[in-house]
Write a protein that holds these residues in place. Sequence first.
Motif, PDB file in Angstrom:
ATOM      1  N   ALA A 118     -15.402  23.149 -17.761  1.00 35.76           N
ATOM      2  CA  ALA A 118     -15.072  24.439 -17.516  1.00 35.76           C
ATOM      3  C   ALA A 118     -16.510  25.097 -17.279  1.00 35.76           C
ATOM      4  CB  ALA A 118     -14.549  25.110 -18.747  1.00 35.76           C
ATOM      5  N   ALA A 119     -17.593  24.506 -17.318  1.00 29.98           N
ATOM      6  CA  ALA A 119     -18.940  25.078 -17.287  1.00 29.98           C
ATOM      7  C   ALA A 119     -19.352  24.389 -15.884  1.00 29.98           C
ATOM      8  CB  ALA A 119     -20.045  24.781 -18.262  1.00 29.98           C
ATOM      9  N   GLY A 120     -18.492  23.763 -15.207  1.00 35.13           N
ATOM     10  CA  GLY A 120     -18.906  23.253 -13.742  1.00 35.13           C
ATOM     11  C   GLY A 120     -19.638  21.956 -13.839  1.00 35.13           C
TER      12      GLY A 120
END
Length: 122
Positions: A18-20
């Motif tokens: 989700a943080a990439g």
Amino acid sequence: MGRQVRRVPADWQHPRSAAGRYIPMRKADDALARATDERMPAWPAEACTHWQLYEITSAGTPLSPACASARELAEWLAAHYVEAAPGFTGTPEQWLRMIESGRETSTVAMKGKSFVSPLDPP
């Protein structure tokens, strides 16, 4: 600094958190991968038409995009100064020798030749 070329489908997008950040994924036959869910998908060989360089010492994350040929990957790695070892990159020919050898590399030596081009990006 272990490096491994993996064959992947043309449309492969390595998963991200989700943080990439890339989610580490080991080869399906890796013992640690069998004990966890951190493994590459097991595609049929005919689906794996592209080449991608992965860092395998600690994570199993991509260092390059998926390329349509070994030569294209070698040229991309050289043009983007991807390190073969700390402070050293390679020419397209040196990278191509490593890719075509089919072996993982964890040193700067490849088929009796060494990467000798110090990292010197423009």
